[in-house]
Scaffold this active site. Structure first.
Site, PDB file in Angstrom:
ATOM      1  N   ASP A 137       0.840  -1.198   0.000  1.00  0.00           N
ATOM      2  CA  ASP A 137       0.000   0.000   0.000  1.00  0.00           C
ATOM      3  C   ASP A 137       0.880   1.254   0.000  1.00  0.00           C
ATOM      4  OD1 ASP A 137      -2.415  -1.632   0.404  1.00  0.00           O
ATOM      5  OD2 ASP A 137      -1.507  -2.037   2.345  1.00  0.00           O
ATOM      6  N   HIS A 187      -4.843  -3.209   6.481  1.00  0.00           N
ATOM      7  CA  HIS A 187      -4.608  -3.482   5.058  1.00  0.00           C
ATOM      8  C   HIS A 187      -5.947  -3.914   4.450  1.00  0.00           C
ATOM      9  CE1 HIS A 187      -3.222  -4.971   1.266  1.00  0.00           C
ATOM     10  NE2 HIS A 187      -3.717  -6.159   1.544  1.00  0.00           N
TER      11      HIS A 187
END
Ligand code: NAX
Length: 327
Positions: A159, A187
């Site tokens: 990410d 996440h």
């Protein structure tokens, strides 16, 4: 050269495994002076495929690759492990509720935590990649009471890297000009990529982009990038995920650059109002082989709302696995 490091990869026959193993064996995980002993864990049906990958690894004649073991025995897989890359997980099947998903993954990450507790090396470090990564890491950590909790981490580096690349493209700068980016929370689609502390050429990134772009394009693009990759490629992120796993461990062992930080899911010490014990993504530095949460950042209202929402999701996941006796 140094003494060999034992690296265990679970889900070794999967697509991330295939993108990961050759890079580990070539020395990219720690560095070009460190030999590697690989231990590959798979479920019985996939052991043969993992053995096929092991044959290919052998055929590369990597000078740093000292040995490869393939097994479906969890205890054997973590025997003497210095670094555990927990990639294999149970994917969400159609119609599966979040509780069912967490329970199915509990069946994987509880025994793996126990095996790490009982059989891994003293200095073991664990990165959980398999989703839901933060809560799977929490389950494993909960079942390894003799291992310092800080050794269990979850991957949000993909990410982080995605956010860095999106911002670099927007500003027309190189990715290496971007410092101090941070992913907060889970996440998942609730994650929060934070530009308020990010620096680009000595300026704050949030001041260099329009607020609308940040809210309506940047944040959702980063958070939903996994789905966009599936849509385009017909398969989920694999090489980029493997790359991020290598980045995560490389940084953990070798440290962050002076004045910079990265993002990782680490055990909260209560910083920034994130309940103690949750494995949440934070801005982190790495020094002397330890990830540490960056302290003292000002969190404005825009960020606060988004961090809280993602952390709330983590709290709910934790409560579910607690209810199941998994944490
Ligand atoms: P694959 O389905 O290709 O491979 C998973 C492998 O794990 C399979 O070979 C399976 O046999 C094995 N496995 C299942 N249970 C196991 C167990 N108990 N012990 C050992 N092996 C086991 O998935 P892949 O694309 O490689 O993705 C792996 C995981 O990474 C998934 O959970 C996925 O959601 C997650 N991801 C996490 C990311 C992150 O940023 N944290 C990004 C990429 C990826 O989506």
């Amino acid at each position: 050269t140094r003494s060999p490091v034992t690296v265990t990869v679970t889900g070794a026959a999967g697509q991330i495994g295939y993108a990961l193993l050759f890079r580990l064996a070539s020395g990219q995980l720690i560095g070009p002076d460190t030999p590697i002993k690989l231990k590959l864990l798979e479920i019985p049906q996939a052991v043969k495929a993992a053995e096929g990958t092991a044959m290919e690894l052998t055929d590369c004649a990597f000078p740093l690759l000292h040995s490869i073991d393939v097994t479906d025995d969890t205890r054997e897989a973590f025997d003497g492990t210095n670094i555990g890359l927990l990639v294999g997980a149970r994917p969400r099947a159609k119609g599966m509720e979040r509780g069912d998903l967490l329970e199915a993954n509990g069946g994987i990450f509880k025994p793996q935590g126990e095996a790490i507790n009982d059989h891994a090396a003293e200095d073991v470090r664990v990165l959980v990649v398999g989703n839901p990564a933060n809560t799977n890491a929490l389950i494993a950590q909960s079942h390894a009471p003799d291992v310092p909790a800080e050794r269990f981490t979850a991957m949000t580096r993909l990410d982080h890297n995605r956010a860095q690349a999106q911002l670099a493209a927007k500003l027309g700068v190189g990715v290496d000009e971007i410092r101090r980016l941070a992913i907060w929370g889970n996440h998942s689609a609730t994650q929060y990529p934070d530009l308020f502390h990010t620096e680009v050429g000595g300026k704050v990134a949030a001041d260099l982009v329009e607020r609308d772009w940040m809210r309506d394009e940047f944040i959702p693009t980063v958070a939903k990038r996994g789905a966009a990759i599936i849509d385009a490629r017909g398969a989920s992120s694999a090489a980029s995920a493997a790359n991020a796993a290598i980045d995560h461990v490389h940084t953990w062992v070798n440290g962050t650059a002076e004045g910079d930080w990265t993002s990782a899911g680490v055990v909260s010490d209560g910083s920034y109002g994130v309940p103690e014990g949750l494995i949440s993504s934070f801005p982190v530095t790495a020094r002397n082989g330890r990830y540490e949460i960056v302290r003292g950042l000002d969190i404005d209202e825009f960020s606060r709302e988004r961090i809280d929402a993602s952390v709330q999701e983590l709290v709910e996941e934790r409560d579910t696995v607690r209810g199941l006796g998994l944490a």
